[in-house]
Design a protein around this motif. Structure first.
Motif, PDB file in Angstrom:
ATOM      1  N   ILE A  89      -3.975  14.794   1.445  1.00 11.70           N
ATOM      2  CA  ILE A  89      -4.816  14.519   2.614  1.00 11.70           C
ATOM      3  C   ILE A  89      -4.009  14.030   3.815  1.00 11.70           C
ATOM      4  O   ILE A  89      -4.555  13.884   4.909  1.00 11.70           O
ATOM      5  N   LYS A  90      -2.728  13.820   3.621  1.00  7.71           N
ATOM      6  CA  LYS A  90      -1.875  13.455   4.743  1.00  7.71           C
ATOM      7  C   LYS A  90      -1.187  14.674   5.336  1.00  7.71           C
ATOM      8  O   LYS A  90      -1.260  14.919   6.542  1.00  7.71           O
ATOM      9  N   LEU A  91      -0.550  15.468   4.489  1.00 12.72           N
ATOM     10  CA  LEU A  91       0.282  16.570   4.963  1.00 12.72           C
ATOM     11  C   LEU A  91      -0.418  17.914   4.953  1.00 12.72           C
ATOM     12  O   LEU A  91       0.003  18.836   5.664  1.00 12.72           O
ATOM     13  N   GLY A  92      -1.469  18.061   4.157  1.00 10.73           N
ATOM     14  CA  GLY A  92      -2.161  19.336   4.081  1.00 10.73           C
ATOM     15  C   GLY A  92      -2.913  19.660   5.365  1.00 10.73           C
ATOM     16  O   GLY A  92      -3.025  18.849   6.284  1.00 10.73           O
ATOM     17  N   SER A  93      -3.425  20.883   5.417  1.00 16.76           N
ATOM     18  CA  SER A  93      -4.163  21.327   6.604  1.00 16.76           C
ATOM     19  C   SER A  93      -5.350  20.408   6.848  1.00 16.76           C
ATOM     20  O   SER A  93      -6.102  20.071   5.942  1.00 16.76           O
ATOM     21  N   LEU A 102      -7.144   6.075  -2.874  1.00 22.56           N
ATOM     22  CA  LEU A 102      -6.190   6.674  -3.798  1.00 22.56           C
ATOM     23  C   LEU A 102      -5.104   5.683  -4.203  1.00 22.56           C
ATOM     24  O   LEU A 102      -4.697   5.617  -5.373  1.00 22.56           O
ATOM     25  N   GLN A 103      -4.626   4.904  -3.225  1.00 17.50           N
ATOM     26  CA  GLN A 103      -3.511   4.006  -3.492  1.00 17.50           C
ATOM     27  C   GLN A 103      -3.958   2.695  -4.120  1.00 17.50           C
ATOM     28  O   GLN A 103      -3.167   2.035  -4.800  1.00 17.50           O
ATOM     29  N   ALA A 104      -5.225   2.322  -3.895  1.00 12.69           N
ATOM     30  CA  ALA A 104      -5.737   1.075  -4.477  1.00 12.69           C
ATOM     31  C   ALA A 104      -5.830   1.175  -5.995  1.00 12.69           C
ATOM     32  O   ALA A 104      -5.763   0.155  -6.695  1.00 12.69           O
ATOM     33  N   ILE A 105      -5.988   2.371  -6.506  1.00 13.37           N
ATOM     34  CA  ILE A 105      -6.192   2.530  -7.948  1.00 13.37           C
ATOM     35  C   ILE A 105      -5.003   1.998  -8.731  1.00 13.37           C
ATOM     36  O   ILE A 105      -5.163   1.221  -9.674  1.00 13.37           O
ATOM     37  N   ALA A 106      -3.784   2.398  -8.326  1.00 14.48           N
ATOM     38  CA  ALA A 106      -2.620   1.996  -9.130  1.00 14.48           C
ATOM     39  C   ALA A 106      -1.460   1.496  -8.276  1.00 14.48           C
ATOM     40  O   ALA A 106      -0.343   1.389  -8.777  1.00 14.48           O
ATOM     41  N   ASP A 107      -1.714   1.188  -6.988  1.00 11.76           N
ATOM     42  CA  ASP A 107      -0.644   0.754  -6.083  1.00 11.76           C
ATOM     43  C   ASP A 107       0.488   1.780  -6.075  1.00 11.76           C
ATOM     44  O   ASP A 107       1.663   1.435  -6.108  1.00 11.76           O
ATOM     45  N   MET A 108       0.091   3.054  -6.044  1.00 13.03           N
ATOM     46  CA  MET A 108       1.074   4.141  -6.027  1.00 13.03           C
ATOM     47  C   MET A 108       1.053   4.821  -4.667  1.00 13.03           C
ATOM     48  O   MET A 108       0.007   4.933  -4.022  1.00 13.03           O
ATOM     49  N   GLN A 109       2.229   5.284  -4.262  1.00 11.01           N
ATOM     50  CA  GLN A 109       2.368   5.937  -2.973  1.00 11.01           C
ATOM     51  C   GLN A 109       1.942   7.400  -3.109  1.00 11.01           C
ATOM     52  O   GLN A 109       2.753   8.278  -3.322  1.00 11.01           O
ATOM     53  N   THR A 110       0.657   7.631  -2.952  1.00  5.36           N
ATOM     54  CA  THR A 110       0.134   8.990  -3.117  1.00  5.36           C
ATOM     55  C   THR A 110      -0.922   9.271  -2.064  1.00  5.36           C
ATOM     56  O   THR A 110      -1.636   8.370  -1.626  1.00  5.36           O
ATOM     57  N   GLN A 111      -0.975  10.530  -1.646  1.00  2.76           N
ATOM     58  CA  GLN A 111      -2.055  11.007  -0.780  1.00  2.76           C
ATOM     59  C   GLN A 111      -2.693  12.264  -1.360  1.00  2.76           C
ATOM     60  O   GLN A 111      -3.412  12.977  -0.657  1.00  2.76           O
ATOM     61  N   SER A 112      -2.430  12.529  -2.631  1.00  2.00           N
ATOM     62  CA  SER A 112      -2.949  13.741  -3.267  1.00  2.00           C
ATOM     63  C   SER A 112      -4.231  13.435  -4.037  1.00  2.00           C
ATOM     64  O   SER A 112      -4.331  12.403  -4.716  1.00  2.00           O
ATOM     65  N   LEU A 113      -5.182  14.346  -3.940  1.00  2.00           N
ATOM     66  CA  LEU A 113      -6.453  14.153  -4.631  1.00  2.00           C
ATOM     67  C   LEU A 113      -6.252  14.242  -6.140  1.00  2.00           C
ATOM     68  O   LEU A 113      -5.426  15.029  -6.619  1.00  2.00           O
ATOM     69  N   PRO A 114      -6.989  13.464  -6.908  1.00  2.00           N
ATOM     70  CA  PRO A 114      -6.829  13.482  -8.374  1.00  2.00           C
ATOM     71  C   PRO A 114      -7.347  14.785  -8.981  1.00  2.00           C
ATOM     72  O   PRO A 114      -8.209  15.461  -8.393  1.00  2.00           O
ATOM     73  N   ASP A 115      -6.840  15.124 -10.162  1.00  2.00           N
ATOM     74  CA  ASP A 115      -7.267  16.366 -10.815  1.00  2.00           C
ATOM     75  C   ASP A 115      -7.966  16.118 -12.144  1.00  2.00           C
ATOM     76  O   ASP A 115      -8.265  17.057 -12.873  1.00  2.00           O
ATOM     77  N   THR A 116      -8.224  14.862 -12.483  1.00  2.00           N
ATOM     78  CA  THR A 116      -8.971  14.572 -13.724  1.00  2.00           C
ATOM     79  C   THR A 116     -10.357  14.071 -13.367  1.00  2.00           C
ATOM     80  O   THR A 116     -10.526  13.355 -12.362  1.00  2.00           O
ATOM     81  N   PRO A 117     -11.370  14.399 -14.167  1.00  2.88           N
ATOM     82  CA  PRO A 117     -12.751  14.004 -13.833  1.00  2.88           C
ATOM     83  C   PRO A 117     -12.912  12.503 -13.656  1.00  2.88           C
ATOM     84  O   PRO A 117     -13.619  12.045 -12.746  1.00  2.88           O
ATOM     85  N   GLN A 118     -12.251  11.710 -14.520  1.00  6.29           N
ATOM     86  CA  GLN A 118     -12.440  10.262 -14.417  1.00  6.29           C
ATOM     87  C   GLN A 118     -11.899   9.721 -13.100  1.00  6.29           C
ATOM     88  O   GLN A 118     -12.548   8.917 -12.432  1.00  6.29           O
ATOM     89  N   GLU A 119     -10.688  10.191 -12.724  1.00  7.19           N
ATOM     90  CA  GLU A 119     -10.105   9.708 -11.478  1.00  7.19           C
ATOM     91  C   GLU A 119     -10.872  10.240 -10.275  1.00  7.19           C
ATOM     92  O   GLU A 119     -10.966   9.583  -9.231  1.00  7.19           O
ATOM     93  N   GLN A 120     -11.420  11.429 -10.396  1.00  8.52           N
ATOM     94  CA  GLN A 120     -12.215  11.986  -9.303  1.00  8.52           C
ATOM     95  C   GLN A 120     -13.474  11.172  -9.068  1.00  8.52           C
ATOM     96  O   GLN A 120     -13.828  10.847  -7.929  1.00  8.52           O
ATOM     97  N   ILE A 121     -14.179  10.829 -10.140  1.00  6.07           N
ATOM     98  CA  ILE A 121     -15.410  10.056  -9.972  1.00  6.07           C
ATOM     99  C   ILE A 121     -15.082   8.646  -9.509  1.00  6.07           C
ATOM    100  O   ILE A 121     -15.841   8.032  -8.746  1.00  6.07           O
ATOM    101  N   ARG A 122     -13.924   8.109  -9.920  1.00  6.14           N
ATOM    102  CA  ARG A 122     -13.542   6.779  -9.456  1.00  6.14           C
ATOM    103  C   ARG A 122     -13.284   6.816  -7.946  1.00  6.14           C
ATOM    104  O   ARG A 122     -13.726   5.926  -7.213  1.00  6.14           O
TER     105      ARG A 122
END
Length: 976
Positions: free
Chosen positions: A332-336, A400-420
């Motif tokens: 969501i940062k670098l993509g279109s 996205l980053q609050a979940i695990a304090d990870m430097q990420t801007q990519s959408l999750p691909d697992t159902p649990q992380e998506q619903i979270r």
């Protein structure tokens, strides 16, 4: 405490919720901590946050007491005040005996604050801006306090670094770049830093001295380690030093001279983009402010820089290639349509216009977007949409980053992380959230393409104007060139080709560097294809090619015209319509900026808006920077005069409004010039004294005469001014360099004239004529009101009283203005002998006509005996503008003692209305004189825009001239 089921969480997160509850209970038990006395609501909040954030849960389980203390502190329920984070951390670092202790305290404090910030963000107790500010403040505090601790330790070990020339102790300057610099840090951002120090030298106070470069290199390495090293307590902040000069291969620290030389000689476009957000986050703030001033010209060019769009477009293409290569469309940062595209939109305008529009020299993105709307760079509706989209994406990024304090801007691909993620964002399911996210990304992409997209990219790889490329490059036979020019509508194909060749082979083009020549070669076919769309392409070439030659060496202007087809069309139409506009654009290419916004171009602002806009411009300039102030005033005048001329040509402004706007423009400039000069005089000399000994607060007025006083300015009018003051002329001012009152205001007048007439690279403001002051050129530059009144009563000629009719206070003291108006009323309202008055007015008119007219009538002839075959000077010849003005002035001097209301206005149209209202002139005569007066002035304006003198063919305005001369004769006036 009995665990409660959180009904607001989706059932699919039940297992995570139960896991959080068990982990917390076990942590309390293992550390023998009694259940905290939390309310049920507080416990529900805690479990909700831990269900949504693994990081918060891990920190709570690892250190339950930290979490309990944090809740008890009340900081979860309020915003922190500025400086509170730094104060708290400084308290934690008071007892740090060694680096290991420094590392420990930094990380523990960071973890505590990170929990607090994530908690408030997930519970929507803080807005996006607060979250970003707190994170940035925490990074500032960690960086600066760690630096201060390490600097002290290094000075003890290696001595204090001393400047070779200043002989002063040196400190590191730490620049925060990117989101840190803009106070926009996200929940798991790197901190992008650049290290610099003011000057070279060596350390003093230790057994073995170190070169300053080595000292600060060692210190910088320690600082990075203090922030970045991962220990059992995690890290404070990840540090990225790749934005420094030469990137990872360059030195870690640079002196100010080295860093300035790098950016001046080798700085690349993407480094300008990065430096927009640079801010001093640690070290020597004063020295850092000097460094940013040194680097500002690299970031913000003084001219319009549309080459920035090319650079941003290239950067975006590289990012897109990387996104496709790594399959990162879900980023969501670098993509279109991502966060980076919103940043590019804002920074494109900053890089293009920020050198001249200081309101764009800001760091926070949302503030910049607001400025784009306020200054008319983008429609307010577009800006609102971009801000809403940006906030949505930034909230998503934080989620996205609050979940695990990870430097990420990519959408999750697992159902649990998506619903979270959907739950954090306030959606019931992933599909609904994803739909909203894609909507906002599409809107960002749409606006991004409107600003950054290549104007040729939708042309099926066909170059606009490609059919003219062989002509420009001279790759076809000369006969074919002539034929193509003739077929396109050129009346003189050989002359047209000669002009094109003169440009291509001219010294300016031959001296262009490779990049500039490439830009010209890309622009010229486009221009030639547009030129032939005009009714008179020969005229377009004649007037626009000099502009192209003038900007050839500053090819960013060519990019502007290439990137903005609408601007090119406006250049062509306006230059073809007016050689005056063509000359203005050629002399001052920066005016091309005014053509970017068509709505703004043809809608000049009203007087209050003009004044406010100019005041706002000048407020952003340091008061001691006179050169920049003068250039800002001149560009302001050029820009608004162009807008008035364009509006006049387009027919959106009638004659009377044109004069109104030009007069308002002069008044706005005079007000600010007077303000600047007054402040300068007071700084140098203090305040002058009034007659009663009290300090004088600007007892000074600027009086406008002639066209300025009569609200009838034209495009090339000068300013007839008189300066009047009211103070004790002999008493000295109360400043460090005292001077007497008369000298104070005389110097003030001189300084005002200097600011108006001095020619800079942006030209002059106005020519100033002071000959209407008491005693003319031999009189004092500034007069006291009493001296002015005495002169008008005892020494002034009739023509000076005629001039006083059009006198009007423009700027200055309201009290003194009121007193001046009373003096003016008294002088003009005296009863005069009509025969003497007629003789004086007629004599002065004859002198003017003899000296300035075209002499188409001769003294002694009937007033109607003019030669219609001779040219007619609209202003000076019999029956022209001056005749009407003199008749009006005669009437005011003749009858204002009976009808003082005739003195109320200074413009001829409203004075004529007053003469009609009192039946002093017939309604028929007044209407005729007004229509003739406006017709003459409209013709004079048109001629000025064509750079022609105010003279027309003698067979024009014949009826008007006869009618004016008839009224002249009826009043008993003569041409002598």
């Amino acid at each position: 405490m009995t665990p409660l089921l959180l009904e607001s969480l989706p059932s699919s997160l039940l297992l995570l919720q139960q896991k959080a509850q068990r982990a917390w209970a076990q942590a309390l038990q293992e550390q023998q901590i009694t259940n905290p006395a939390w309310s049920e609501n507080r416990y529900q909040e805690f479990i909700r946050v831990c269900t949504l954030s693994d990081f918060v849960l891990n920190q709570a389980v690892r250190d339950p007491q930290m979490l309990i203390d944090l809740v008890a502190s009340g900081q979860l329920d309020r915003s922190l005040v500025p400086g509170e984070i730094r104060y708290q951390l400084s308290e934690h670092l008071l007892d740090c005996p060694d680096e290991a202790s420094l590392h420990l305290h930094l990380r523990k404090y960071r973890n505590r604050q990170q929990v607090r910030i994530i908690w408030r963000d997930l519970m929507r107790q803080s807005e996006l801006g607060e979250t970003c500010r707190d994170l940035s403040a925490m990074a500032d505090a960690c960086t600066d306090l760690a630096y201060q601790w390490l600097y002290s330790q290094h000075c003890q070990q290696f001595g204090t670094p001393i400047g070779r020339y200043s002989k002063q102790p040196q400190h590191l300057v730490v620049l925060g770049m990117g989101k840190l610099g803009a106070y926009e840090l996200n929940l798991s951002s790197d901190v992008d830093l650049i290290f610099s120090y003011p000057e070279g030298g060596e350390t003093e106070g230790a057994k073995r001295s170190l070169d300053n470069q080595e000292f600060f290199t060692r210190l910088g390495q320690k600082l990075i380690k203090a922030l970045d090293t991962i220990t059992v307590d995690g890290f404070a902040f990840r540090v990225d030093m790749r934005l420094r000069p030469y990137g990872s291969s360059g030195p870690l620290v640079f002196s100010f001279i080295a860093i300035e030389q790098y950016y001046q000689n080798q700085g690349r476009d993407w480094e300008r983009y990065a430096m927009i957000k640079a801010r001093v986050v640690a070290g020597d703030q004063n020295a850092g402010a000097s460094l940013l001033r040194i680097l500002r010209p690299f970031v913000y060019r003084r001219y319009l820089d549309f080459s920035a769009i090319e650079a941003l477009r290239s950067m975006k293409q590289l990012i897109q290639q990387e996104v496709r290569r790594k399959d990162m469309e879900d980023n969501i940062k670098l993509g279109s349509g991502g966060i980076r595209e919103v940043e590019f939109i804002a920074q494109a305008f900053q890089l293009i216009h920020g050198g001249r529009d200081l309101s764009l020299q800001q760091r926070p993105l949302l503030n910049i977007l607001d400025t784009l709307a306020a200054q008319g760079y983008m429609p307010s509706s577009d800006v609102t949409e971009l801000k809403d989209a940006y906030r949505f994406l930034r909230y998503t990024e934080h989620a996205l980053q609050a979940i695990a304090d990870m430097q990420t801007q990519s959408l999750p691909d697992t159902p649990q992380e998506q619903i979270r993620l959907a739950c954090i964002m306030g959606f019931d399911d992933w599909t609904t959230f994803l739909g909203q996210l894609m909507y906002w990304r599409k809107r960002i992409e749409h606006h991004f393409r409107g600003v950054i997209a290549d104007p040729d990219e939708d042309e099926d790889d066909c170059i606009i104007g490609g059919e003219w490329l062989p002509v420009w490059e001279d790759t076809i036979a000369i006969d074919s060139i002539y034929r193509q020019l003739e077929d396109a509508g050129y009346a003189d194909s050989k002359l047209a080709w000669q002009r094109i060749v003169q440009l291509r082979e001219g010294s300016q083009v031959r001296a262009m560097q490779r990049l500039g020549r490439e830009r010209l070669d890309a622009f010229m076919p486009r221009f030639l294809s547009q030129a032939v769309e005009h009714d008179n392409p020969d005229l377009v070439l004649e007037r626009v090619l000099p502009l192209i030659e003038a900007v050839a060496r500053r090819s960013a202007y060519l990019v502007l015209l290439t990137e903005n087809p609408g601007v090119l069309l406006r250049v062509i139409s306006l230059c073809a319509a007016s050689p005056w506009i063509a000359e203005q654009l050629t002399r001052f290419p920066a005016l091309l900026d005014e053509l970017l916004n068509e709505g703004r171009l043809y809608s000049p602002p009203q007087a209050p808006e003009l004044t406010a806009e100019l005041r706002e411009h000048l407020l952003r300039i340091p008061e001691e920077d006179v050169e920049q102030q003068m250039n800002a005033l001149r560009h302001f005048k050029l820009a608004h005069r162009l807008r008035v001329a364009a509006s006049e040509i387009a027919g959106t402004l009638p004659l009377m409004k044109v004069s109104d706007y030009l007069t308002w423009l002069a008044e706005a400039i005079l007000e600010q010039v007077q303000h600047l000069v007054w402040n300068e005089m007071v700084r140098k000399h203090g305040l002058p004294k009034r007659l009663d000994g009290s300090p004088s607060e600007l007892d000074f007025i600027v009086v406008g005469y002639g066209k300025l006083g009569g609200i009838e300015l034209g495009h090339g009018s000068d300013l007839d001014l008189v300066f009047i003051y009211d103070c004790d002329p002999l008493a000295e001012s109360d400043g460090p360099r005292p001077i007497d009152g008369a000298q104070f205001y005389t110097r003030m007048g001189q300084r005002i004239i200097s600011m108006l007439t001095t020619r800079t690279t942006a030209g002059g403001l106005y020519d100033v004529d002071m000959r209407l002051r008491p005693s003319g050129d031999s009189g004092l530059l500034a007069s006291s009101l009493s001296a002015f009144e005495r002169y008008q009563e005892e020494h002034a000629w009739t023509w000076e009283h005629q001039a006083l009719i059009r006198a009007r206070v423009l700027v200055g003291s309201p009290k003194l203005a009121q007193e001046f108006n009373q003096v003016r009323l008294n002088i003009l309202g005296r009863q005069r002998d009509l025969s003497t008055l007629r003789e004086a007015v007629s004599e002065m008119r004859a002198k003017m006509r003899h000296n300035h007219g075209s002499k188409t009538t001769q003294g002694g002839l009937s007033p109607n005996a003019f030669n219609a075959e001779m040219p007619f000077d609209l202003k000076q010849d019999a029956g022209g503008i001056v005749d009407i003005e003199f008749m009006v002035q005669y009437a005011v001097l003749a009858w204002s003692w009976q009808y003082p209301q005739l003195v109320t206005y200074t413009d001829n149209i409203r004075i004529l209305d007053g003469l009609a209202a009192e039946n002093l002139f017939s309604a028929h005569h007044v209407r005729m004189l007004q229509e003739a007066y406006k017709a003459y002035r409209a013709a004079a304006h048109r001629l000025a825009l064509q750079k022609q003198q105010g003279v027309v063919e003698g067979n024009l305005f014949v009826d008007e001239r006869h009618s004016v001369m008839d009224v002249w004769q009826e009043l008993g006036l003569s041409y002598l």
